[in-house]
Design a protein around this motif. Structure first.
Motif, PDB file in Angstrom:
ATOM      1  N   UNK A 604       0.830  -1.204   0.000  1.00  0.00           N
ATOM      2  CA  UNK A 604       0.000   0.000   0.000  1.00  0.00           C
ATOM      3  C   UNK A 604       0.869   1.261   0.000  1.00  0.00           C
ATOM      4  N   UNK A 605       2.009   1.213   0.713  1.00  0.00           N
ATOM      5  CA  UNK A 605       2.935   2.346   0.686  1.00  0.00           C
ATOM      6  C   UNK A 605       3.372   2.615  -0.756  1.00  0.00           C
ATOM      7  N   UNK A 606       3.745   1.557  -1.472  1.00  0.00           N
ATOM      8  CA  UNK A 606       4.168   1.709  -2.866  1.00  0.00           C
ATOM      9  C   UNK A 606       3.041   2.255  -3.728  1.00  0.00           C
ATOM     10  N   UNK A 607       1.807   1.773  -3.473  1.00  0.00           N
ATOM     11  CA  UNK A 607       0.666   2.242  -4.277  1.00  0.00           C
ATOM     12  C   UNK A 607       0.437   3.732  -4.064  1.00  0.00           C
ATOM     13  N   UNK A 608       0.511   4.191  -2.798  1.00  0.00           N
ATOM     14  CA  UNK A 608       0.291   5.613  -2.494  1.00  0.00           C
ATOM     15  C   UNK A 608       1.392   6.462  -3.146  1.00  0.00           C
ATOM     16  N   UNK A 609       2.633   5.988  -3.049  1.00  0.00           N
ATOM     17  CA  UNK A 609       3.742   6.737  -3.664  1.00  0.00           C
ATOM     18  C   UNK A 609       3.532   6.848  -5.174  1.00  0.00           C
ATOM     19  N   UNK A 610       3.203   5.721  -5.814  1.00  0.00           N
ATOM     20  CA  UNK A 610       3.003   5.741  -7.272  1.00  0.00           C
ATOM     21  C   UNK A 610       1.840   6.642  -7.658  1.00  0.00           C
ATOM     22  N   UNK A 611       0.796   6.629  -6.843  1.00  0.00           N
ATOM     23  CA  UNK A 611      -0.384   7.436  -7.156  1.00  0.00           C
ATOM     24  C   UNK A 611      -0.099   8.924  -7.009  1.00  0.00           C
ATOM     25  N   UNK A 612       0.508   9.307  -5.898  1.00  0.00           N
ATOM     26  CA  UNK A 612       0.743  10.737  -5.641  1.00  0.00           C
ATOM     27  C   UNK A 612       1.769  11.311  -6.602  1.00  0.00           C
ATOM     28  N   UNK A 613       2.811  10.534  -6.868  1.00  0.00           N
ATOM     29  CA  UNK A 613       3.896  11.056  -7.720  1.00  0.00           C
ATOM     30  C   UNK A 613       3.660  10.764  -9.198  1.00  0.00           C
ATOM     31  N   UNK A 614       2.520  10.194  -9.514  1.00  0.00           N
ATOM     32  CA  UNK A 614       2.047  10.053 -10.898  1.00  0.00           C
ATOM     33  C   UNK A 614       3.090   9.387 -11.797  1.00  0.00           C
ATOM     34  N   UNK A 615       3.706   8.343 -11.256  1.00  0.00           N
ATOM     35  CA  UNK A 615       4.642   7.572 -12.067  1.00  0.00           C
ATOM     36  C   UNK A 615       6.038   8.155 -12.168  1.00  0.00           C
ATOM     37  N   UNK A 616       6.287   9.350 -11.597  1.00  0.00           N
ATOM     38  CA  UNK A 616       7.631   9.957 -11.629  1.00  0.00           C
ATOM     39  C   UNK A 616       8.470   9.329 -10.521  1.00  0.00           C
ATOM     40  N   UNK A 617       8.804   8.057 -10.712  1.00  0.00           N
ATOM     41  CA  UNK A 617       9.480   7.288  -9.669  1.00  0.00           C
ATOM     42  C   UNK A 617      10.946   7.068 -10.013  1.00  0.00           C
ATOM     43  N   UNK A 618      11.692   6.614  -9.015  1.00  0.00           N
ATOM     44  CA  UNK A 618      13.127   6.446  -9.186  1.00  0.00           C
ATOM     45  C   UNK A 618      13.629   5.352  -8.266  1.00  0.00           C
ATOM     46  N   UNK A 619      14.887   4.942  -8.493  1.00  0.00           N
ATOM     47  CA  UNK A 619      15.527   3.915  -7.681  1.00  0.00           C
ATOM     48  C   UNK A 619      16.975   4.319  -7.459  1.00  0.00           C
ATOM     49  N   UNK A 620      17.784   3.391  -6.957  1.00  0.00           N
ATOM     50  CA  UNK A 620      19.198   3.688  -6.736  1.00  0.00           C
ATOM     51  C   UNK A 620      19.919   4.073  -8.029  1.00  0.00           C
ATOM     52  N   UNK A 621      19.369   3.687  -9.167  1.00  0.00           N
ATOM     53  CA  UNK A 621      19.998   4.010 -10.446  1.00  0.00           C
ATOM     54  C   UNK A 621      20.047   5.517 -10.680  1.00  0.00           C
ATOM     55  N   UNK A 622      19.171   6.272 -10.028  1.00  0.00           N
ATOM     56  CA  UNK A 622      19.135   7.716 -10.234  1.00  0.00           C
ATOM     57  C   UNK A 622      20.175   8.474  -9.418  1.00  0.00           C
ATOM     58  N   UNK A 623      20.870   7.777  -8.528  1.00  0.00           N
ATOM     59  CA  UNK A 623      21.903   8.448  -7.745  1.00  0.00           C
ATOM     60  C   UNK A 623      23.091   8.818  -8.624  1.00  0.00           C
ATOM     61  N   UNK A 624      23.737   9.942  -8.320  1.00  0.00           N
ATOM     62  CA  UNK A 624      24.981  10.302  -8.990  1.00  0.00           C
ATOM     63  C   UNK A 624      26.059   9.317  -8.557  1.00  0.00           C
ATOM     64  N   UNK A 625      27.069   9.166  -9.400  1.00  0.00           N
ATOM     65  CA  UNK A 625      27.960   8.012  -9.293  1.00  0.00           C
ATOM     66  C   UNK A 625      28.646   7.868  -7.936  1.00  0.00           C
ATOM     67  N   UNK A 626      29.192   8.941  -7.397  1.00  0.00           N
ATOM     68  CA  UNK A 626      29.925   8.821  -6.132  1.00  0.00           C
ATOM     69  C   UNK A 626      29.018   8.378  -4.996  1.00  0.00           C
ATOM     70  N   UNK A 627      27.833   9.009  -4.911  1.00  0.00           N
ATOM     71  CA  UNK A 627      26.901   8.645  -3.843  1.00  0.00           C
ATOM     72  C   UNK A 627      26.357   7.246  -4.064  1.00  0.00           C
ATOM     73  N   UNK A 628      26.118   6.896  -5.318  1.00  0.00           N
ATOM     74  CA  UNK A 628      25.654   5.549  -5.633  1.00  0.00           C
ATOM     75  C   UNK A 628      26.660   4.512  -5.152  1.00  0.00           C
TER      76      UNK A 628
END
Length: 810
Positions: A604-628
């Motif tokens: 349900x947490x994932x569903x609420x996040x996806x709904x509110x952010x309208x699909x503008x989602x991200x994962x660890x892949x979006x981190x800049x290289x050093x922080x990643x």
């Protein structure tokens, strides 16, 4: 007859900063260093600030700053990196120029350089002016004086470029001896053609500039000696280097002779290890034996102005026998590492960038004229903002150039317009054409600058520039099948590096799961002001929701963003980001997502996040290289500890059997051999990073490695131990009469001498040398008067010096 020697070093690296982050990201190929700038600094730029002169027994008798005795130029973009990342090295380079003024009759040894290493004959006139103006302004900002000379990238030259230099007060430049066309004595009428051996490099020459009536002095370096330094291992011996320099003098000349050479500065340490020491020795050998006077170009020019004039070979350079074709055609010049590869990609790459620059120029001028008195004059002056982005300085810039008081939004537009122009120049950095393949890191770098230009231009002018750019770029065929062509390389390597404010927000949101930020913090060249931040945790699972304003420190563009991140452990991160518009909707989302989290209803947490952010989602892949990399290392840490524990149990259980097998001269089974290598290397790395060093444990581990013939990670272990020893030395410097600290460092450096791999003690030696100059004499004096503690300290300092190969009484 007077004899002079001048050695010039062209110190330069291509800019490596991510164009959106204004910082160099992690480069694994530079291991064990973070990136290539850091590695080359450690191998060359820093050693030349403190180079060793050795006695006949190989011990250090003196440490000198080479930059004070040579002529040199540093690329402005490299100096900017050094100022930010290696301020001690930067300060010593600046100090060397001040010292050289005292040595050489008021003439500093530093030369300016065209700003970002463009090939000047291939630049349009407007870019030539800006490149020279930026190079001069950067030089004055750093060295605190006007430059006398300016280095032309790749010594690529045409008359128009020399006109621009002379118009800005530059007195001289340096060229290859093969770039002279013909020569005559001043006042004579007949010209003499310069033969294939090049011009006599032992004097300064005057170039007359017909368009303006001005003139400029040119020094032509000694080609054969310079080539021997760069490519023939002349730096293997400092004495041989000195003697070869002296062969540049001849008895037949009737004027004060100048032997001058010019090479890449990286020759002295990066290309040739300990090349800095050969340089220091040669200078000292010539000077102490009174074989010639060490000078720089400014001093020689003042004492011995030109008596001959020269005509240059236009559109020529020092690294392309075809002139300047290396930077626009498949001329045949390449690294030699890939026989059979074609560089036909060079022409369409330049065509694509020329098209992009020319397409945006009129649009830039049209839009900028709505805000600025003179858009191109503002571009020339924008270097003042690049050098100092403080609010006060930016305000002063607008006061000088704005047509009227500008709104905040209009200032953002102007800054974007000027950033557009900055990157439009950076994308012509010469290194993009120098090597063999369009997918190489240097070419990808300039394509990233082009991507930044396109991003800004399409936003500012509401026009698509990318399709035509890619159409031309597609004609640039890669030598590697998987990379196809320039358009594919752009899509594969340049475009993914693009950053916008939401992506910075996503990076911040993910990072906030793993570290604590203040209410105001910086993420590279962005400032984050947090308005709300709430965290919930249960076991390994963590929820973060918040709202923050992300502002670019470069363009001042800002965005209010809301974010939410659910971390499920390991690499499982799911988050969303969107512009913050509605407080009520945001609070409703926070309530719903936290309620679901408290019930451990993670779907349900994932569903609420996806709904509110309208699909503008991200994962660890979006981190800049050093922080990643940092966060993945944190995530991997517990896994690696489990694996290490398993390996260690296997190793400890089977160690006696392994020793027995080795005693029988039987090869270890691969599984046992791998286990031993892993455990011993990990144990040594940990022991080397732990203070105080457990020397008994280290000896035991090294003995075990020798017994089992385990290969050691010499590079990584040496680097780790060098860092630890430097930290120990710094503590001793802060407390130089602490007997325990002296003993610890003495014992550690004594053991290092017997290690089966090299440990770089350069930084420790520098600190010890400083202590010898400033602390040791007083201790020795106290000891001579009967102070027993001082006597003991002197004895241990002497032993430490022996371990560091330092001449006693330096």
């Amino acid at each position: 007859m007077e004899r002079y020697v001048c050695i010039h070093g062209h110190f330069y690296q291509p800019p490596r900063e991510n164009p959106w982050l204004e910082d160099v990201e992690l480069q694994d190929s530079a291991y064990p260093y973070h990136d290539w700038n850091e590695r080359i600094t450690a191998e060359c730029y820093e050693p030349n600030t403190a180079s060793r002169l050795l006695d006949g027994y190989g011990r250090i008798k003196k440490i000198v700053n080479n930059y004070a005795k040579i002529s040199f130029n540093f690329g402005p973009t490299l100096l900017d990196w050094l100022a930010r990342k290696k301020p001690d090295v930067y300060a010593k380079i600046i100090a060397a120029d001040r010292e050289s003024k005292e040595l050489f009759a008021g003439h500093g040894s530093a030369l300016a350089q065209v700003y970002n290493h463009v090939i000047m004959p291939l630049s349009n006139q407007r870019d030539k002016y800006t490149q020279v103006r930026w190079g001069i302004r950067d030089f004055v900002y750093r060295f605190g004086r006007e430059p006398e000379g300016m280095w032309l990238p790749e010594t690529a030259v045409d008359l128009e470029s020399l006109e621009v230099l002379a118009a800005h007060g530059i007195r001289f430049t340096v060229l290859s001896p093969y770039q002279a066309r013909r020569v005559r004595q001043i006042g004579a009428t007949a010209w003499e053609e310069v033969g294939p051996g090049g011009i006599d490099p032992s004097m300064a020459y005057r170039v007359n500039l017909p368009a303006s009536g001005r003139s400029l002095a040119v020094f032509f370096y000694d080609g054969p000696i310079s080539r021997a330094v760069a490519f023939e291992r002349l730096l293997a011996s400092g004495e041989n280097f000195a003697r070869r320099l002296l062969t540049g003098f001849t008895t037949g000349r009737t004027w004060p002779q100048l032997v001058n050479i010019a090479t890449d500065g990286e020759t002295y340490g990066h290309h040739f290890r300990h090349g800095d020491m050969a340089l220091a020795y040669a200078l000292n050998y010539i000077e102490t034996n009174n074989l010639a006077r060490i000078t720089n170009y400014g001093e020689y020019l003042e004492k011995h102005p030109p008596t001959y004039e020269v005509e240059i070979a236009e559109n020529s350079s020092w690294s392309c026998i075809h002139g300047i074709e290396r930077w626009r055609s498949n001329c045949g010049c390449n690294s030699g590492l890939h026989p059979g590869w074609s560089q036909a990609w060079r022409a369409p790459l330049r065509n694509a960038l020329n098209h992009l620059r020319n397409a945006i120029a009129p649009r830039f001028e049209e839009v900028a004229r709505q805000f600025l008195k003179d858009p191109w004059a503002a571009r020339d002056d924008y270097i003042s903002v690049v050098l100092d982005r403080t609010p006060e300085n930016v305000a002063a810039f607008f006061a000088r150039h704005a047509l009227r008081p500008l709104t905040s939004a209009e200032k953002v537009t102007v800054l974007k317009l000027l950033e557009l122009q900055r990157h439009a120049m950076l994308m012509f950095t010469s290194c993009g054409w120098f090597f063999d393949e369009i997918s190489g890191i240097e070419t990808v770098q300039i394509l990233q600058y082009a991507a930044r230009v396109i991003q800004l231009a399409e936003e500012l002018f509401a026009t698509r520039f990318e399709p035509r750019f890619l159409e031309i770029l597609a004609e640039a065929k890669s030598n590697l099948k998987e990379h196809r062509d320039g358009a594919h390389v752009y899509e594969k390597f340049a475009k993914p590096a693009m950053v916008d404010l939401p992506k910075v927000g996503a990076h911040y949101a993910i990072s906030s799961v793993f570290e604590t930020y203040d209410a105001e913090s910086r993420v590279y060249c962005y400032t984050v002001n947090r308005h709300d931040h709430q965290t919930s945790e249960t076991g390994k699972v963590k929820l973060v929701v918040g709202q923050a304003a992300i502002t670019s420190d470069i363009t001042h563009e800002s965005a209010d963003l809301s974010y939410g991140v659910l971390y499920l452990g390991d690499h499982n991160v799911h988050g969303g980001i969107r512009p913050h518009r509605d407080n009520a909707a945001y609070q409703e989302m926070v309530t719903k997502v936290k309620d679901a989290f408290d019930r451990a209803d993670f779907p349900e947490v994932l569903r609420v996040i996806d709904s509110y952010f309208e699909g503008a989602t991200f994962s660890l892949k979006q981190l800049f290289r050093d922080e990643q990399r940092r966060i993945l290392n944190m995530i991997l840490d517990s896994t690696l500890k489990e694996i290490e524990a398993d390996y260690r149990r296997i190793y400890e259980h089977h160690a006696p059997l392994m020793r027995f097998l080795k005693d029988l001269r039987m090869p270890l089974p691969q599984a046992l051999f791998t286990t031993a290598a892993f455990v011993i290397n990990m144990s040594l790395r940990r022991a080397f990073a732990t203070e105080p060093l457990d020397l008994d444990q280290i000896n035991t581990l090294l003995h075990e490695a020798h017994l089992l013939e385990v290969p050691l990670d010499a590079t990584g272990l040496g680097y780790t131990l060098a860092q630890t020893l430097e930290a120990m030395a710094r503590r001793l410097k802060a407390d130089p009469t602490n007997l325990n600290l002296v003993r610890e460092l003495e014992s550690a450096t004594d053991l290092v001498r017997f290690f089966p791999f090299e440990v770089n003690l350069w930084a420790v030696q520098n600190i010890y040398y400083d202590l010898l100059q400033n602390v040791y004499p007083a201790l020795r004096e106290k000891g001579a008067k009967g102070d027993s503690q001082a006597q003991e300290l002197v004895a241990h300092y002497d032993n430490l010096g022996e371990n560091l190969r330092m001449q006693r009484g330096v």
